[in-house]
Motif scaffolding. Structure first.
Motif, PDB file in Angstrom:
ATOM      1  N   GLY A 161      -5.293   3.794   3.541  1.00 28.70           N
ATOM      2  CA  GLY A 161      -4.519   3.592   2.328  1.00 28.70           C
ATOM      3  C   GLY A 161      -3.014   3.616   2.548  1.00 28.70           C
ATOM      4  O   GLY A 161      -2.242   3.286   1.650  1.00 28.70           O
ATOM      5  N   ILE A 162      -2.575   4.012   3.739  1.00 30.47           N
ATOM      6  CA  ILE A 162      -1.126   4.076   3.997  1.00 30.47           C
ATOM      7  C   ILE A 162      -0.532   2.667   3.997  1.00 30.47           C
ATOM      8  O   ILE A 162      -1.071   1.760   4.631  1.00 30.47           O
ATOM      9  N   PRO A 163       0.550   2.469   3.263  1.00 28.66           N
ATOM     10  CA  PRO A 163       1.138   1.133   3.135  1.00 28.66           C
ATOM     11  C   PRO A 163       1.539   0.562   4.491  1.00 28.66           C
ATOM     12  O   PRO A 163       1.984   1.295   5.377  1.00 28.66           O
ATOM     13  N   SER A 164       1.413  -0.753   4.616  1.00 32.84           N
ATOM     14  CA  SER A 164       1.671  -1.360   5.916  1.00 32.84           C
ATOM     15  C   SER A 164       3.148  -1.276   6.300  1.00 32.84           C
ATOM     16  O   SER A 164       3.484  -1.240   7.475  1.00 32.84           O
ATOM     17  N   VAL A 165       4.040  -1.194   5.302  1.00 33.21           N
ATOM     18  CA  VAL A 165       5.463  -1.056   5.644  1.00 33.21           C
ATOM     19  C   VAL A 165       5.701   0.222   6.423  1.00 33.21           C
ATOM     20  O   VAL A 165       6.529   0.257   7.337  1.00 33.21           O
ATOM     21  N   ILE A 166       4.967   1.269   6.036  1.00 31.50           N
ATOM     22  CA  ILE A 166       5.156   2.543   6.729  1.00 31.50           C
ATOM     23  C   ILE A 166       4.657   2.427   8.162  1.00 31.50           C
ATOM     24  O   ILE A 166       5.294   2.930   9.099  1.00 31.50           O
ATOM     25  N   TYR A 167       3.546   1.721   8.352  1.00 31.29           N
ATOM     26  CA  TYR A 167       3.087   1.481   9.716  1.00 31.29           C
ATOM     27  C   TYR A 167       4.134   0.707  10.517  1.00 31.29           C
ATOM     28  O   TYR A 167       4.405   1.026  11.670  1.00 31.29           O
TER      29      TYR A 167
END
Lengths: 290, 275, 249
Positions: free
Chosen positions: A114-120
């Motif tokens: 669920g972690i947003p891809s921007v954060i990745y």
């Protein structure tokens, strides 16, 4: 009173279904329509096999082969990195008897998904890219490899959950029979559960691959985005990154604009094909099991 | 002895997978410590270039609003579509076609949905670059997620409960609203919150349809807006401020984690109730 | 008008399978009719046809005529028909809500308003089913926490709440122990003063204990129907005799 409401409710649900279907159909139709316009000027084969992307030059060329290759390359790297870890983790989870611990692990993986891809992308840029720069003494760490590593983390939960599901079933099914033969749990995992999950591993690969191909932000932030033929330690640009970066500056109705839509169309077709494949194989497998 | 490498492999993989989340969380949380303050969350972005100083309030508000719009539209559409497919549609061909289209959309990458939102909603329908256009685009993105799960939920309902209700002379709508909805309240809420989490974290669809580098808190549905994921992308992509990027990532992560937690709460409570 | 329900040449097919074949049957007012026969003889389908639950199944085709108080059931609005002809299932079907709401569910739908009115009816039906004393202090408790026998009595009380004239029961005791079976049987006999009851049962002794008439079905056909005493002591048909001797499983 209740009868009137029933009528209303059934009409409402019909109307909303029609709206949804029309809307979804419009997506496919509209993207297709906008992208077809380009073929008045460019040949389809030239478009997907062309090596140069320069839509703004006085004699514009639009070839997206480098982007197609980069998209496939980075997704492949991601699946290759993620798969062994995912399968190992699935084996461990499938054989885990402690339900509470298993629940905890499963929810951790759900959060990871669920972690947003921007954060990745953000962390990938600060950690993975830096790491590659140091290790390989690169001028710039933004590369297919860094994209692949970041994507590998992102698709890991999908691989684990879909492989675990199947392994858990066969573990429960064979556990007693196998233990009755005096065989250890590890041997059973290696000799029975793992080979039995071949189909599930294949479908999880397809699923992970399609997730990776459709991803935009994370890869865009760590891959350098040059429309050149991809090398593992060189920059590359995926189709989705191309669209995200250039649509804002593309003049409405221009060749550039339509070329971006056509790129989106190509990506969409790849993914619809992969999804269809996924469902066919999965359906086949479940029927086979029953 | 031959089992040793296998154990190593599985345990290492698991530790790595689980460790990843903790690494991600602690990485962001530790680095963001110095930036996070009430002022950072509640102030407007400032400085030159914009974002190098000040806070992120318009992005927080914009993200929350656009998520709300998306969830609202997607839930209404998905709920009625699922209801129609399970309780009203009697034609197998229609079911097949609708399911097929929904599966197709579920596979379309978010950036392509962004393209659609831009070309169709923003330009063709003249919604302009606005929070409404972004919200609708995100709604299309999360619609299949919600619809597929609701449909599965409804399909797996014990048939006898539905027949018992029908045998009391009760029609479908009353059964759905007064029996199924209360019965599935937890699951439905959990599906919607998880979907909202996806909508909140998505940057690709909104950056094409109305999200701006700098905008005030939206005043109407037609206003452009700021969103946390896009703001983070801009801060880092254009090298504006690493510090503020950490802060933004922290706030975004907390919001998404909260939604995840919210989705898990009903299930956790339900588990306790059962024992 | 002597008969509550009359079936004329009723046939039901689901897909290619003929479940009921040309059944002619008349069910008198305020009596208990037991329907017996081996599994798959169409007993359950018969009940589901009487309150048109069979219409929910896509592939089902019904021919012939069913008269409810002399009127074809297809001329009666569906909601009214199902309200008048209640159905109790083999497995108890409590809704996942409180005991009170289980009973209020249908009442509210059929237009009963006001807490006092609702409570009055609910109390009366719970008393009728002998459940009131057991649950009066726990009306807000989830119905799923009741025992199997209590759940089945709750299901019956729920059916009675909408004031049906006919109560169809599909092996209502088959998932219960002897003690609870006895309670439900007594309840059924008591109910037959006010309601017409059609009960499908596997248990011949049960039919003999409680039914006024008994009908025997085999492979979708009505073989024989008579008052219970006659039926068991002096069966007319060869198949009935064989079944009563336990020849068809």
């Amino acid at each position: 009173m209740e009868q009137t409401f029933e009528k209303l409710f059934s009409i409402l649900s019909t109307i909303f279904t029609v709206i949804s279907v029309v809307l979804l159909f419009l997506v496919i139709f509209f993207i297709t329509q906008e992208s077809m316009l380009i073929f008045q000027e460019v040949n389809f084969l030239d478009f997907i096999s062309g090596l140069t992307w320069n839509p703004l030059a006085s004699e514009p060329t639009v070839g997206i082969l480098p982007m197609i290759l980069a998209t496939f390359y980075v997704s492949m790297v991601a699946v290759l990195i993620s798969l062994p870890i995912g399968i190992g983790c699935a084996l461990e989870l499938a054989a885990l008897e402690n339900e509470r611990l298993k629940g905890f692990f499963t929810s951790i993986l759900a959060v990871l998904a669920g972690i947003p891809s921007v954060i990745y992308g953000f962390i990938g840029l600060l950690v993975v890219v830096k790491f590659l720069e140091k290790t390989f003494r690169l001028a710039a760490g933004e590369s297919i490899l860094s994209g692949g590593i970041v994507l590998a983390v992102m698709v890991l939960p999908y691989i684990v959950s879909s492989v675990t599901e199947t392994m858990e079933k066969s573990y429960k099914k064979y556990k007693e029979t196998s233990l009755a033969l005096g065989v250890s749990k590890s041997y059973m995992l290696r000799a029975l559960i793992l080979p039995n999950a071949k189909g599930a591993i294949l479908t999880s690969m397809i699923l992970a691959f399609s997730r990776a191909m459709g991803e935009t932000m994370a890869v865009m932030m760590v891959m350098g985005n040059s429309p050149i033929l991809p090398k593992l330690l060189g920059k590359g640009e995926t189709i989705s990154a191309l669209i995200a970066l250039e649509i804002g500056t593309a003049g409405l109705g221009s060749l550039h604009y339509h070329a971006l839509f056509t790129s989106g169309f190509v990506l969409m077709m790849f993914l619809i094909f992969l999804n269809a494949l996924f469902y066919l194989i999965k359906k086949n497998l479940t029927e086979h099991l029953e | 002895m031959t089992n040793f490498p296998l154990r190593c492999w599985t345990v290492l993989s698991t530790v790595l997978s689980i460790g990843l989340l903790f690494f991600l969380l602690s990485f962001v949380f530790i680095k963001a410590q110095g930036v996070i303050s009430l002022n950072f969350i509640l102030a407007k972005p400032a400085g030159f270039p914009v974002g190098s100083a000040g806070g992120i309030w318009p992005a927080v508000a914009g993200s929350l609003l656009v998520t709300l719009i998306a969830s609202l539209f997607a839930t209404i559409l998905a709920f009625f579509t699922a209801v129609y497919m399970v309780f009203y549609c009697r034609d197998d061909r229609i079911k097949l076609v609708v399911n097929l289209i929904i599966q197709c959309i579920a596979g379309i990458p978010s950036i392509v949905l962004g393209l659609f939102g831009y070309a169709f909603l923003v330009i063709k329908l003249e919604l302009g670059l606005s929070i409404l256009a972004s919200g609708l685009t995100l709604a299309i993105m999360i619609f299949p997620y919600i619809q597929i799960r609701l449909q599965k939920l409804f399909l797996e309902t014990n048939k006898q409960l539905l027949e018992a209700s029908a045998s009391l002379g009760i029609n479908r709508s009353y059964t759905i609203i007064n029996l199924l909805l209360p019965m599935y309240r937890k699951q439905i809420l959990s599906i919607i919150t998880l979907a909202s989490g996806f909508a909140m974290g998505a940057a690709a669809p909104v950056m094409l349809t109305g999200c701006m580098m700098n905008a005030p808190v939206p005043e109407s549905l037609a206003s452009p807006f700021m969103s946390l994921p896009y703001h983070l992308y801009v801060l880092i992509g254009q090298g504006i401020s690493l510090e503020n990027a950490y802060g933004t990532a922290f706030v975004l992560m907390i919001l998404v984690l909260l939604l995840n937690l919210l989705a898990a709460v009903p299930t956790l409570l339900g588990m306790r109730g059962k024992r | 008008m002597k008969h509550h329900l009359i079936l004329n040449d009723l046939s039901v097919a689901i897909g290619d399978a003929e479940i009921l074949k040309k059944v002619n049957l008349a069910i008198p007012y305020n009596k208990i009719l037991a329907v017996i026969g081996p599994s798959g003889c169409g007993k359950t389908t018969l009940l589901r046809t009487l309150n048109r639950l069979i219409d929910e199944e896509k592939q089902a085709r019904v021919s012939g005529e069913i008269l409810f108080k002399g009127k074809s059931i297809h001329q009666i609005p569906l909601a009214k028909l199902r309200k008048d002809i209640g159905l109790v299932f083999q497995q108890p079907t409590p809704f996942p809500m409180s005991i009170y709401n289980n009973l209020a569910y249908a009442l509210k739908y059929h237009g009963v308003r006001g807490k006092v009115n609702l409570y009055r009816i609910i109390e009366a039906k719970l008393r009728l089913c002998g459940l009131y004393e057991e649950v009066k202090d726990h009306l807000t408790m989830s119905a799923l926490k009741l025992s199997g026998g209590q759940q089945q009595r709750l299901s019956i009380a729920r059916s009675l709440c909408v004031e049906p004239e006919v109560l169809l029961m599909d092996e209502p005791c088959s998932s219960l122990d002897i003690h609870n079976t006895k309670i439900i049987e007594d309840l059924i006999v008591k109910l037959s003063q006010h309601y017409t009851i059609v009960i499908v049962t596997h248990n011949l002794q049960q039919a003999r204990r409680i039914a006024d008439c008994t009908a025997f079905f085999l492979e979708g056909k009505l073989i024989e129907m008579n008052n219970t005493e006659e039926f068991f002591t002096n069966p007319q048909e060869e198949e009935t005799k064989q079944y009563l001797q336990g020849l068809f499983g």
